[in-house]
Design an enzyme around this catalytic site. Structure first.
Site, PDB file in Angstrom:
ATOM      1  N   GLY A  36       0.832  -1.210   0.000  1.00  0.00           N
ATOM      2  CA  GLY A  36       0.000   0.000   0.000  1.00  0.00           C
ATOM      3  C   GLY A  36       0.868   1.262   0.000  1.00  0.00           C
ATOM      4  O   GLY A  36       0.627   2.210  -0.757  1.00  0.00           O
ATOM      5  N   HIS A  37       1.898   1.280   0.875  1.00  0.00           N
ATOM      6  CA  HIS A  37       2.802   2.434   0.902  1.00  0.00           C
ATOM      7  C   HIS A  37       3.529   2.577  -0.439  1.00  0.00           C
ATOM      8  O   HIS A  37       3.738   3.688  -0.936  1.00  0.00           O
ATOM      9  CB  HIS A  37       3.874   2.268   1.992  1.00  0.00           C
ATOM     10  CG  HIS A  37       3.339   2.215   3.386  1.00  0.00           C
ATOM     11  ND1 HIS A  37       3.287   1.052   4.123  1.00  0.00           N
ATOM     12  CD2 HIS A  37       2.839   3.177   4.187  1.00  0.00           C
ATOM     13  CE1 HIS A  37       2.787   1.309   5.321  1.00  0.00           C
ATOM     14  NE2 HIS A  37       2.502   2.584   5.386  1.00  0.00           N
ATOM     15  N   GLN A  61       0.629  10.687  18.200  1.00  0.00           N
ATOM     16  CA  GLN A  61      -0.647  10.195  17.671  1.00  0.00           C
ATOM     17  C   GLN A  61      -1.052   8.857  18.286  1.00  0.00           C
ATOM     18  O   GLN A  61      -2.041   8.267  17.878  1.00  0.00           O
ATOM     19  CB  GLN A  61      -0.631  10.132  16.150  1.00  0.00           C
ATOM     20  CG  GLN A  61       0.269   9.081  15.540  1.00  0.00           C
ATOM     21  CD  GLN A  61       0.348   9.227  14.017  1.00  0.00           C
ATOM     22  OE1 GLN A  61       1.021  10.093  13.494  1.00  0.00           O
ATOM     23  NE2 GLN A  61      -0.357   8.354  13.307  1.00  0.00           N
ATOM     24  N   GLU A 148      -6.229   6.222   1.015  1.00  0.00           N
ATOM     25  CA  GLU A 148      -7.654   6.337   1.358  1.00  0.00           C
ATOM     26  C   GLU A 148      -8.036   5.371   2.476  1.00  0.00           C
ATOM     27  O   GLU A 148      -9.109   5.486   3.050  1.00  0.00           O
ATOM     28  CB  GLU A 148      -8.517   6.049   0.115  1.00  0.00           C
ATOM     29  CG  GLU A 148      -8.485   7.173  -0.877  1.00  0.00           C
ATOM     30  CD  GLU A 148      -9.413   6.935  -2.056  1.00  0.00           C
ATOM     31  OE1 GLU A 148      -9.926   5.802  -2.208  1.00  0.00           O
ATOM     32  OE2 GLU A 148      -9.604   7.874  -2.842  1.00  0.00           O
ATOM     33  N   LYS A 149      -7.176   4.422   2.770  1.00  0.00           N
ATOM     34  CA  LYS A 149      -7.472   3.489   3.866  1.00  0.00           C
ATOM     35  C   LYS A 149      -7.730   4.266   5.158  1.00  0.00           C
ATOM     36  O   LYS A 149      -8.612   3.933   5.938  1.00  0.00           O
ATOM     37  CB  LYS A 149      -6.296   2.520   4.009  1.00  0.00           C
ATOM     38  CG  LYS A 149      -6.102   1.963   5.379  1.00  0.00           C
ATOM     39  CD  LYS A 149      -6.432   0.520   5.451  1.00  0.00           C
ATOM     40  CE  LYS A 149      -6.380  -0.047   6.843  1.00  0.00           C
ATOM     41  NZ  LYS A 149      -5.539   0.649   7.778  1.00  0.00           N
TER      42      LYS A 149
HETATM   43  O1  PAF Z   1      -0.750   7.373   8.081  1.00  0.00           O
HETATM   44  C1  PAF Z   1       0.329   7.376   8.712  1.00  0.00           C
HETATM   45  O2  PAF Z   1       1.195   6.512   8.540  1.00  0.00           O
HETATM   46  C2  PAF Z   1       0.569   8.463   9.743  1.00  0.00           C
HETATM   47  O3  PAF Z   1      -0.614   8.819  10.400  1.00  0.00           O
HETATM   48  C3  PAF Z   1       1.260   9.717   9.154  1.00  0.00           C
HETATM   49  C4  PAF Z   1       0.381  10.395   8.114  1.00  0.00           C
HETATM   50  C5  PAF Z   1       2.585   9.316   8.517  1.00  0.00           C
HETATM   51  C6  PAF Z   1       1.538  10.730  10.269  1.00  0.00           C
HETATM   52  O4  PAF Z   1       2.365  10.193  11.248  1.00  0.00           O
END
Ligand code: PAF
Length: 281
Positions: A36-37, A61, A148-149
């Site tokens: 996905g990445h 987060q 979009e996940k």
């Molecule tokens: O989706 C992620 O992997 C993270 O939330 C992000 C956007 C890299 C922010 O740390």
């Protein structure tokens, strides 16, 4: 491909890319990269001349009791995958480059970040918005790509970029799925073989509910049935199954505009999320 850990170094490297002309796309990640990445990096290579990926497991987060300490850290493998996908630069900052001593700023995006994962993970989206704003200022890209996940995350980043006048085009990239339909996620590696087998019920519940709603079924009853089907399939807890407006994420009880069906549910120790588009027939 170069990997930088210090802000002075990444800024010098970005300056060099800029001096050759052309545009820059940023793909922010927390590492533990999967296909996905890589699809984000491939799309970034199509839209921009240079691609920068960031790898940073952002502590702000993660909530109390969440998986910050155990989150998979696989930097060497990640760097090899990024290089193979055509990435020019990797920004893997040390924590103090992102949160220096005395750091005391937080960005809260109201509205789109409320409810859904915002309700289940208090503070999560403030941490996301703050780190993404920092990454935007550190890299100054022309484009930034997100999957979009994490649909609510994508919506709040779009809103933040608009509200704070970041001159960055935010590009959402469709979710990559395993062959049985399970959305790819770094957290899938936490699943036992038995949980992995049952996890696909999340996508199946969304698909059936979306088809029913498009076919005219009542929204409330359909969402209730989807939740019940997840418990029947072996999920321990359903955080939410909700139909929201595709742009504003306002709740939807009649399908009149493009909408998004979003769900989060826990199987064993793992919390999975997924979402699909629901467009009026
Ligand atoms: O989706 C992620 O992997 C993270 O939330 C992000 C956007 C890299 C922010 O740390």
């Amino acid at each position: 491909m170069q990997l930088k850990r210090r802000l002075t170094e990444i800024r010098a490297a970005i300056g060099e890319l800029r001096s050759n002309g052309g545009t820059i796309a940023l793909v922010p990640t927390m590492g533990a990269l999967h296909a996905g990445h890589i699809s984000l990096v491939e799309r970034a290579c199509e839209v921009a001349d240079h691609v920068v990926a960031s790898i940073f497991v952002n502590p702000t987060q993660f909530g109390e009791g969440e998986d910050f300490d155990s989150y998979p850290r696989t930097e060497e493998e990640d760097a090899a995958k990024l290089e193979a996908a055509g990435c020019d630069l990797v920004w893997a900052p040390t924590p103090d480059e992102v949160y220096p001593d005395g750091f005391s700023t937080s960005i809260a995006v109201t509205g789109v970040s409320e409810g859904l994962c915002g309700a289940a993970r208090p503070g999560h989206f403030d941490g996301v918005a703050t780190v993404v704003a920092k990454l935007f200022n550190q890299i100054l890209p022309d484009y930034a790509l997100f999957g979009e996940k994490d649909y609510q995350q994508l919506a709040l980043i779009r809103r933040m970029a608009r509200d704070l006048d970041f001159q960055i085009e935010i590009i959402g990239v469709p979710t990559m799925r395993e062959t049985d339909g399970l959305a790819m996620s770094s957290r899938n590696m936490y699943l036992t073989a038995d949980e992995r087998g049952r996890a696909v019920a999340l996508r199946n519940a969304l698909r059936s509910a979306a088809d029913a709603i498009i076919g005219g079924a009542a929204v409330g009853e359909t969402l209730g049935a989807a939740q019940a089907s997840l418990i029947d399939a072996g999920f321990a807890l359903v955080d939410y199954v909700e139909l929201r407006d595709a742009d504003t994420l306002d709740p939807v009880d009649r399908l009149e505009r493009p909408a998004r069906l979003l769900a989060a549910a826990r199987i064993g120790q793992t919390r999975l999320i997924d979402n699909i588009a629901v467009n009026p027939a």
